[in-house]
Motif scaffolding. Sequence first.
Motif, PDB file in Angstrom:
ATOM      1  N   GLU A  53       0.797  -1.226   0.000  1.00  0.00           N
ATOM      2  CA  GLU A  53       0.000   0.000   0.000  1.00  0.00           C
ATOM      3  C   GLU A  53       0.828   1.274   0.000  1.00  0.00           C
ATOM      4  OE1 GLU A  53      -4.060  -1.031   2.274  1.00  0.00           O
ATOM      5  OE2 GLU A  53      -2.255  -1.404   3.462  1.00  0.00           O
ATOM      6  N   ILE A  54       2.004   1.244   0.580  1.00  0.00           N
ATOM      7  CA  ILE A  54       2.845   2.442   0.604  1.00  0.00           C
ATOM      8  C   ILE A  54       4.277   2.052   0.297  1.00  0.00           C
ATOM      9  CG2 ILE A  54       1.394   3.692   2.253  1.00  0.00           C
ATOM     10  CD1 ILE A  54       3.468   2.961   4.402  1.00  0.00           C
ATOM     11  N   GLY A  55       5.044   3.032  -0.111  1.00  0.00           N
ATOM     12  CA  GLY A  55       6.460   2.797  -0.361  1.00  0.00           C
ATOM     13  C   GLY A  55       7.153   4.076  -0.780  1.00  0.00           C
ATOM     14  N   THR A  56       8.412   4.181  -0.432  1.00  0.00           N
ATOM     15  CA  THR A  56       9.227   5.333  -0.806  1.00  0.00           C
ATOM     16  C   THR A  56      10.609   4.839  -1.186  1.00  0.00           C
ATOM     17  OG1 THR A  56       8.047   6.788   0.740  1.00  0.00           O
ATOM     18  CG2 THR A  56      10.181   7.547  -0.063  1.00  0.00           C
ATOM     19  N   ARG A  57      11.113   5.324  -2.303  1.00  0.00           N
ATOM     20  CA  ARG A  57      12.474   5.017  -2.721  1.00  0.00           C
ATOM     21  C   ARG A  57      13.180   6.316  -3.088  1.00  0.00           C
ATOM     22  NH1 ARG A  57      13.190  -0.197  -4.644  1.00  0.00           N
ATOM     23  NH2 ARG A  57      15.390   0.343  -4.754  1.00  0.00           N
ATOM     24  N   ALA A  58      14.435   6.426  -2.680  1.00  0.00           N
ATOM     25  CA  ALA A  58      15.208   7.632  -2.959  1.00  0.00           C
ATOM     26  C   ALA A  58      16.541   7.242  -3.572  1.00  0.00           C
ATOM     27  CB  ALA A  58      15.424   8.443  -1.684  1.00  0.00           C
ATOM     28  N   PHE A  59      17.041   8.097  -4.470  1.00  0.00           N
ATOM     29  CA  PHE A  59      18.313   7.868  -5.139  1.00  0.00           C
ATOM     30  C   PHE A  59      19.012   9.202  -5.354  1.00  0.00           C
ATOM     31  CE2 PHE A  59      15.126   4.881  -6.736  1.00  0.00           C
ATOM     32  CZ  PHE A  59      15.676   3.682  -6.318  1.00  0.00           C
ATOM     33  N   ASP A  60      20.320   9.131  -5.455  1.00  0.00           N
ATOM     34  CA  ASP A  60      21.105  10.306  -5.841  1.00  0.00           C
ATOM     35  C   ASP A  60      21.353  10.279  -7.346  1.00  0.00           C
ATOM     36  OD1 ASP A  60      21.327  11.251  -3.255  1.00  0.00           O
ATOM     37  OD2 ASP A  60      23.232  10.233  -2.868  1.00  0.00           O
ATOM     38  N   ILE A  84      10.727   9.031  -4.878  1.00  0.00           N
ATOM     39  CA  ILE A  84       9.463   8.592  -5.474  1.00  0.00           C
ATOM     40  C   ILE A  84       8.676   7.868  -4.391  1.00  0.00           C
ATOM     41  CG2 ILE A  84       8.367   7.258  -7.305  1.00  0.00           C
ATOM     42  CD1 ILE A  84      10.960   7.486  -8.885  1.00  0.00           C
ATOM     43  N   ALA A  85       7.442   8.316  -4.151  1.00  0.00           N
ATOM     44  CA  ALA A  85       6.603   7.726  -3.105  1.00  0.00           C
ATOM     45  C   ALA A  85       5.260   7.325  -3.697  1.00  0.00           C
ATOM     46  CB  ALA A  85       6.399   8.712  -1.961  1.00  0.00           C
ATOM     47  N   ILE A  86       4.744   6.204  -3.230  1.00  0.00           N
ATOM     48  CA  ILE A  86       3.419   5.758  -3.669  1.00  0.00           C
ATOM     49  C   ILE A  86       2.533   5.503  -2.454  1.00  0.00           C
ATOM     50  CG2 ILE A  86       4.247   4.765  -5.832  1.00  0.00           C
ATOM     51  CD1 ILE A  86       3.108   2.312  -3.314  1.00  0.00           C
ATOM     52  N   TYR A 102       1.565  -1.820   6.752  1.00  0.00           N
ATOM     53  CA  TYR A 102       2.568  -0.754   6.755  1.00  0.00           C
ATOM     54  C   TYR A 102       3.959  -1.373   6.678  1.00  0.00           C
ATOM     55  CZ  TYR A 102       5.856   2.577   8.760  1.00  0.00           C
ATOM     56  OH  TYR A 102       6.951   3.372   8.981  1.00  0.00           O
ATOM     57  N   HIS A 103       4.864  -0.732   5.961  1.00  0.00           N
ATOM     58  CA  HIS A 103       6.243  -1.198   5.972  1.00  0.00           C
ATOM     59  C   HIS A 103       7.200  -0.044   5.687  1.00  0.00           C
ATOM     60  CE1 HIS A 103       4.958  -1.865   1.701  1.00  0.00           C
ATOM     61  NE2 HIS A 103       6.068  -1.199   1.484  1.00  0.00           N
ATOM     62  N   THR A 104       8.411  -0.216   6.190  1.00  0.00           N
ATOM     63  CA  THR A 104       9.489   0.736   5.937  1.00  0.00           C
ATOM     64  C   THR A 104      10.801  -0.030   5.977  1.00  0.00           C
ATOM     65  OG1 THR A 104      10.417   2.884   6.590  1.00  0.00           O
ATOM     66  CG2 THR A 104       9.889   1.362   8.365  1.00  0.00           C
TER      67      THR A 104
END
Length: 758
Positions: free
Chosen positions: A75-82, A154-156, A365-367
């Motif tokens: 249901e949720i997620g966030t990924r970050a990159f340089d 990027i977050a969903i 929920y997850h992180t």
Amino acid sequence: MMRRLLMCALGMLAATGAVGQVPFDMSPELNLRVVPEAPTIAEEQPVAPAAPAPAAVTRLERHILPQTGIRFEGEIGTRAFDFYLTAGQAAASANLDMSVLNAIVVAPEYSELAVSINGTEVGAMPIEYANGPSSVVLEVPEGLLAAGRNRIEIAIDQRHRTDCSVSSTYELWTEVYSANTVLDLAGENLGHIEDLADLPAIGLNADGATELRLFIPQIETSEARTAALRLAQYLALALRTPAVEITLVEGLTDVFDFSGLTVVMGTAGALPPELAQLAGQAQGGPIAGMADPAALPNTLLVSGPDWAAVETAARSLMPDTAGAEADLGGLRSDLPDLVPVISGRTSIALSELGVDTLAFNGRRYHTALRFALPADFYADMYSEAELVLDAAYSPAVQPGSQLEIYVNGQIASVIPILRTEGGTFRNSRLRIPMTNFRPGINEMYIETILLTQEDTVCPPGLSGRAAARFLFSADSRIAFPDFGRMAQYPDLSALAGTGMPYTGGGDVPVLVADGSSSMQAAMMLMSRLALSSGRVIEARAVASDELDAGANAIIVGPMAGLDRELLARGRIVDLDSSGSLPVIGSGEDALQRWQESAGVPSGNVIERVQGWVADQLDLAPENFWLFRREDGAYLPQSADAAVISQVHQSEGGVWTLLTIPNGDAFVEATARLVSPTHWQQVAGRVSAVGVADESVLVLQPRNVTLVPTQPLSFSNLRLVAANWMSTNVLGYALLLAAAVVLLTIATSLLLRAGRRDK
């Protein structure tokens, strides 16, 4: 006066050649010289004819995602990159083009995809791309991009169309494809790199890797091979890339059509005609810099009068952050957040690891977070870390809900939620066994499963408008205890994660078999070791007769190109043409290992009982052995599988062997082995993966050798002993029984002595 005339003559000569004067970027710390006091004018050297300049490129598309893309599940997620830009690229007008596909069950009215760059949101849109990969174009505000390091996030947040159950959340996914996700920059020749500080701005290809094309004219010499093995590591660290694709070429062709970095390395006398104008400079001292982009775009020259100078020039490419002891964050573009190196008892807030506080109204929920452990981590069988949790849940949450913790993809701990009137976790300490922890970078995944009565009923529209039912606080902490520090061999997980035992110990002999494919595979292995550990292995190319079994070494080559003695020491065997096992190492043991990996049951009843007990206690059968058998030879399961094996030689050295039965597939199979997805699975004494394999085959060692790495201390010996006894169950039981017997004898003697005194 003579010096001025000489410089003028050099300028006139450069104007007629194919390459203009090169603006070299030298490392001031190394005091590299650009022009000698008495330069030699290279008038007699052949100069390549000038090629017509291509038309100016007016747009640049920069891939920014690692691997082939990113996939969000749940249901949720966030990924970050340089990602990195030059000053010219940062100043250009830009759009972010994305290619997105999602599951058909995702409800667009309740689901959102949001993108931010450098902390500023550049777009948020409903997730409605189920009909096929769809193009999304976002305008990047002027002035938002910066020269150097940038961050994209990027977050969903997505919900199911019709189902409110926890199981339905596993049907939700959204994928962003790397091939068509680019930063679209407007401007002329923005892809040209003219400064060494801008090397990371070379960027990635559609597969999420940086392409390197190396031209090394003297590659057959041991000096050139030594320099090449080290250069691969320097470049990998300088580019800050998740992965590199290395190709050896025999000339400078198609330089205008190549999107990666072209590298020319050699002594001054061996430079190709296209760089002949610079031979005089290279004769005077080490030089490292970008060639004239008008003639040789994105071409890096590393040269000097001799190989010692070439090595000095190559070393100047290494960034200041290489070899960091406390933090591996920023080492690669896929590690944008803090990645602390844990060396003992410590506690870290999750907010420092990139985790945000979030009120959640969904079902799952997850992180995720990352941390690193030292190469000599030795506490996988007894010690526990703790998640000091700050969280709250509403009265709607029912019993049966639970919190799950995964480490490196394996379940580590499950904590049930039992109260029905709502509650809080305030400084609640949740134990996490260190069984799946490994040296190097680890990933922890925290997931909460939430059950409610209203989800069971699931009225229309509830999926997206339910009240918040769970609050996770980023003030939660992860706490580590003191743990044992002891190296153990063989241990490919320590090699894959930290480069152990080859980093920080001086020159390491590396035997590379003949042929460009072996050299290419060796350079890919070296670059991956550098990208995993942040350190450089001081590789030194040697011949087979220079190897010393008492010293550490790395061997790379197809099985047909290696001596049978080397294969025997690496404990690798192959089937000959008649189908029988050749007498190398232990053929019987190789057959037994083949049976084990193929799932063929053993006929030994005792071994079956041992295996059953081990399965019930989540242990390996080897944990019940008193005297462990030596590891035998490994029989490769596929001719096209790259095999990496580590053996602690009886003379004392640790040898790591990278090989393959079919030499024609060596480069492709090695590229698959060292890819980020597969490299993090490398462990045990043997790991193997074929060109079509989805996962890595791992064989654990039967017997390991412990090697001290820390000063002698009682506290460390106590921790090491605790882990050893947890690993050797039968040995521990016998020691305990012996202690009981001694205690009984001592008690009996004391009682007898007491009676005599009366």
